[in-house]
Design a protein around this motif. Structure first.
Motif, mmCIF file in Angstrom:
data_model
loop_
_atom_site.group_PDB
_atom_site.id
_atom_site.type_symbol
_atom_site.label_atom_id
_atom_site.label_comp_id
_atom_site.label_asym_id
_atom_site.label_seq_id
_atom_site.Cartn_x
_atom_site.Cartn_y
_atom_site.Cartn_z
ATOM 1 N N GLU A 115 26.492 29.619 45.207
ATOM 2 C CA GLU A 115 25.949 29.723 46.358
ATOM 3 C C GLU A 115 26.020 30.729 47.485
ATOM 4 O OE1 GLU A 115 25.103 24.522 46.356
ATOM 5 O OE2 GLU A 115 26.438 25.853 47.612
ATOM 6 N N ALA A 116 27.551 31.308 47.426
ATOM 7 C CA ALA A 116 28.195 32.983 48.411
ATOM 8 C C ALA A 116 29.212 33.027 46.945
ATOM 9 C CB ALA A 116 28.762 32.478 49.070
ATOM 10 N N THR A 117 28.953 34.632 46.869
ATOM 11 C CA THR A 117 29.748 35.364 46.274
ATOM 12 C C THR A 117 30.666 36.121 47.064
ATOM 13 O OG1 THR A 117 27.797 37.243 45.719
ATOM 14 C CG2 THR A 117 28.220 35.134 44.068
ATOM 15 N N GLN A 151 25.036 32.994 39.197
ATOM 16 C CA GLN A 151 26.103 32.637 38.716
ATOM 17 C C GLN A 151 26.406 33.246 37.226
ATOM 18 O OE1 GLN A 151 23.666 29.025 38.049
ATOM 19 N NE2 GLN A 151 25.594 28.453 38.039
ATOM 20 N N PRO A 152 27.447 33.903 36.855
ATOM 21 C CA PRO A 152 27.654 34.848 36.014
ATOM 22 C C PRO A 152 26.902 34.142 34.095
ATOM 23 C CG PRO A 152 29.547 33.120 36.812
ATOM 24 C CD PRO A 152 28.560 33.309 37.528
ATOM 25 N N VAL A 153 26.320 34.944 33.605
ATOM 26 C CA VAL A 153 26.039 34.661 32.408
ATOM 27 C C VAL A 153 26.803 34.161 31.445
ATOM 28 C CG1 VAL A 153 24.037 36.467 32.858
ATOM 29 C CG2 VAL A 153 26.098 37.042 30.977
ATOM 30 N N LEU A 176 38.564 44.317 39.226
ATOM 31 C CA LEU A 176 37.253 43.692 40.187
ATOM 32 C C LEU A 176 37.590 42.464 40.084
ATOM 33 C CD1 LEU A 176 35.162 45.801 36.947
ATOM 34 C CD2 LEU A 176 35.089 46.615 38.797
ATOM 35 N N LEU A 177 37.229 41.961 41.218
ATOM 36 C CA LEU A 177 37.532 40.612 42.061
ATOM 37 C C LEU A 177 36.057 39.992 42.319
ATOM 38 C CD1 LEU A 177 38.862 38.514 42.997
ATOM 39 C CD2 LEU A 177 39.006 39.090 44.893
ATOM 40 N N GLU A 178 35.877 38.963 41.607
ATOM 41 C CA GLU A 178 34.745 38.236 42.155
ATOM 42 C C GLU A 178 34.627 37.420 41.729
ATOM 43 O OE1 GLU A 178 32.889 40.941 38.431
ATOM 44 O OE2 GLU A 178 30.801 40.406 39.546
ATOM 45 N N VAL A 179 34.055 36.759 43.299
ATOM 46 C CA VAL A 179 34.496 35.292 43.728
ATOM 47 C C VAL A 179 32.846 34.733 43.490
ATOM 48 C CG1 VAL A 179 35.523 33.308 45.260
ATOM 49 C CG2 VAL A 179 35.992 35.604 45.249
ATOM 50 N N PHE A 180 32.673 33.371 42.806
ATOM 51 C CA PHE A 180 31.409 32.748 43.046
ATOM 52 C C PHE A 180 31.631 31.247 43.726
ATOM 53 C CE2 PHE A 180 28.856 34.855 39.866
ATOM 54 C CZ PHE A 180 30.293 36.242 39.595
ATOM 55 N N LEU A 213 35.286 30.498 40.828
ATOM 56 C CA LEU A 213 35.634 30.377 40.489
ATOM 57 C C LEU A 213 35.729 32.450 40.455
ATOM 58 C CD1 LEU A 213 35.398 30.961 36.680
ATOM 59 C CD2 LEU A 213 32.564 31.598 37.337
ATOM 60 N N VAL A 214 36.816 32.238 40.225
ATOM 61 C CA VAL A 214 37.224 33.660 41.058
ATOM 62 C C VAL A 214 37.556 34.854 39.278
ATOM 63 C CG1 VAL A 214 39.474 34.232 41.488
ATOM 64 C CG2 VAL A 214 38.492 32.793 42.493
ATOM 65 N N SER A 215 36.668 35.356 39.183
ATOM 66 C CA SER A 215 36.723 36.429 37.986
ATOM 67 C C SER A 215 38.171 37.446 38.604
ATOM 68 C CB SER A 215 35.726 36.491 37.318
ATOM 69 O OG SER A 215 35.469 37.920 36.324
ATOM 70 N N LEU A 216 38.789 37.963 37.595
ATOM 71 C CA LEU A 216 39.748 39.104 37.704
ATOM 72 C C LEU A 216 40.013 39.674 35.999
ATOM 73 C CD1 LEU A 216 41.352 41.193 39.848
ATOM 74 C CD2 LEU A 216 44.109 39.457 39.418
ATOM 75 N N ASP A 217 39.667 41.143 36.782
ATOM 76 C CA ASP A 217 39.695 42.088 35.437
ATOM 77 C C ASP A 217 40.146 43.162 35.975
ATOM 78 O OD1 ASP A 217 39.380 42.379 33.259
ATOM 79 O OD2 ASP A 217 36.638 42.869 33.076
#
Ligand code: FRU
Length: 494
Positions: free
Chosen positions: A453-455, A333-335, A444-448, A437-441
């Protein structure tokens, strides 16, 4: 605002070096209120080479300040990946110091890194810092651990406390080509004894790199601690599989001497293409396991068109073990700051099926979606950038599969393996409520999925402009969406 190169905006809540090439995180350590990130760095240019340890610090894992290069290459010797342990009075409960108390009562930082000599020889070296990690004194006896081999690297030192409360240090290193992790033990961070070897295991035709070993409680139960071995694997030679570099883990037990896995196979840690060489911080508050990884892939890292930097770190991720559908899984999980940003935003509710819902993202955005596939059916989220650049996330309830694709001309131009389809079967059944949770910066794309439970972590090239997001569902069930755009760049310049 246009990025200097016109195409690749600099991330705002991830670490990137001001300029030049970066790969693995190294020497992650928390010391007296600061998170230290060292990293594989070329001080001279945008391609891999002259490997040294760059350095940055952060009070909160979000706002980073880059410092002078900490450990510099020299003629005939590059400084490859490794780790740091904090000892001494100021390291507090984490460590009594094992005879290493620093004269001023502060912390002694001890770094272990790989000396990669030009004559195809790799061995472990040591350096110490008494000024909080800014200047380093190499050990005159370097290399301190040498087998005379050519792929012996990536020392990660972890602490192990026995039943009587005594600390000993265990160093994990790889013989990369043999797909083995070698374990060494030391009472004092000076003398090392080889105590066990783990591997080979799993896929052949890869090297093993950047091991780590992390104790974690299963479902938060302090009486059920398991040890999780982390490994990065990279194909050698001609490999038809487009995946390239990837991370894996295996849950087991560790008695201070050898690691015994609970299961027969390595499990993929992240299902995207760009999450590699991840390791955890030493001495993190509350003993938490916080990981950073390099967001790229050796398959095309040197061809990625960001400038004047090349290389980025992932979001810092807190790791835990959760039993899901009867299996103990590593959860990431992201901090805190990510949750705090989302908590400050209001959720909107979309009703699917009647018409697609469009919204605009700055491209430095967090999007949290919550829905019940029993009432929405399949869901798709499209992210469109410049020209034909497209990222698509989709969930299919009948198979409970999450699919993340990236494509378009700019992405095709990076490398034949850059356009990709990442598929992950989520644990449990597909008609349970779901959260993404979709982080797009920037790139950089990170999907939680389901609280980590899966990334799926991928580099993307969507351009510098705003991103058009479109949410489409099969049935008219409601979807809750929380969107946060980060407007201020967080990276301080030096
Ligand atoms: C992993 C790695 C390490 C090595 C470093 C060199 O990405 O190959 O095994 O120490 O990068 O930069």
């Amino acid at each position: 605002m246009h990025a200097p190169n016109g195409h690749v905006p600099r991330p705002r809540f991830h670490f990137t070096p001001q300029r030049n090439w970066m790969n693995d995180p190294n020497g992650l350590v928390y010391d007296r209120g600061l998170w230290h990130l060292y990293f594989q760095y070329n001080p001279e240019g945008a391609d891999w080479g002259n490997m040294s340890w760059g350095h940055a610090t952060s009070p909160d894992l979000r706002h980073w300040t880059e410092h002078e290069v900490a450990l510099r290459y020299r003629d005939g010797e590059q400084v490859f990946s490794g780790s740091i342990v904090a000892t001494g009075a100021a390291a507090g409960a984490a460590d009594s110091g094992a005879g290493h108390d620093s004269a001023d009562g502060g912390t002694l930082l001890t770094a272990f890194y790989t000396s990669a000599y030009d004559d195809d020889h790799q061995a472990q070296s040591r350096a110490t810092s008494r000024d909080g990690g800014y200047t380093w004194q190499p050990d005159p006896q370097n290399p301190v651990l040498d087998r005379g081999t050519s792929a012996f690297r990536d020392p990660k030192v972890v602490r192990v406390t026995d039943a009587a409360g005594a600390t000993r240090y265990v160093m994990l290193t790889v013989e990369a080509d043999d797909r083995q992790v070698l374990f060494y033990a030391s009472p004092d961070l000076r003398t090392w004894e080889h105590v066990s070897t783990f591997g080979p295991l799993g896929a052949t035709g890869v090297v093993w790199e950047c091991p780590d070993l992390v104790p974690l409680a299963v479902d938060g139960d302090p009486d059920d601690i398991r040890w999780v071995l982390l490994l990065s694997t990279n194909p050698v030679g001609d490999d038809p599989n487009p995946d390239g570099s990837s991370m894996h883990y295996i849950v087991g037990s560790f008695d201070g001497v050898s690691f015994t896995p609970d299961v027969a196979e390595l499990t993929r840690l992240d299902h995207g293409r760009d999450f590699y060489a991840g390791v955890t911080f030493d001495s993190a508050p509350d003993g938490e396991a916080i990981m950073l990884a390099w967001m790229s892939n050796w398959r095309y890292a040197g061809a990625f068109p960001s400038s004047p930097w090349r290389g980025a770190m992932s979001l810092p991720r807190r790791m835990s073990l959760r039993t899901v559908a009867g299996v103990v899984r590593l959860v990431q999980q992201p901090v805190g700051f990510v949750g705090e940003l989302l908590a400050g935003a209001e959720a909107s509710t979309f009703v699917g099926a009647s018409q697609p819902a469009d919204f605009t993202l700055s491209g430095h955005s967090l999007v949290e979606l919550a829905w019940d596939p029993a009432s929405t059916g399949a869901l798709r989220l499209l992210l469109r950038g410049d020209a034909d650049a497209l990222v698509e996330l989709s969930h299919e309830p009948s198979s409970n599969v999450l699919i993340v694709t990236r494509g378009g001309a700019a992405m095709e131009a990076v490398h034949p393996n850059f356009p990709s389809t990442s598929t992950v079967v989520l644990p449990g059944s597909g008609d349970q409520p779901l959260r993404l949770l979709v982080s797009l910066d920037g790139h950089l794309l990170e999907v939680f999925a389901n609280d980590g439970e899966a990334t799926v972590s991928n580099l993307v090239l969507l351009g510098a402009g705003p991103i058009l997001a479109t949410l489409i569902t099969e049935l008219p069930g409601p979807i809750s969406a929380t969107v946060v755009d980060v407007t201020v760049p967080d990276v301080a310049t030096r």
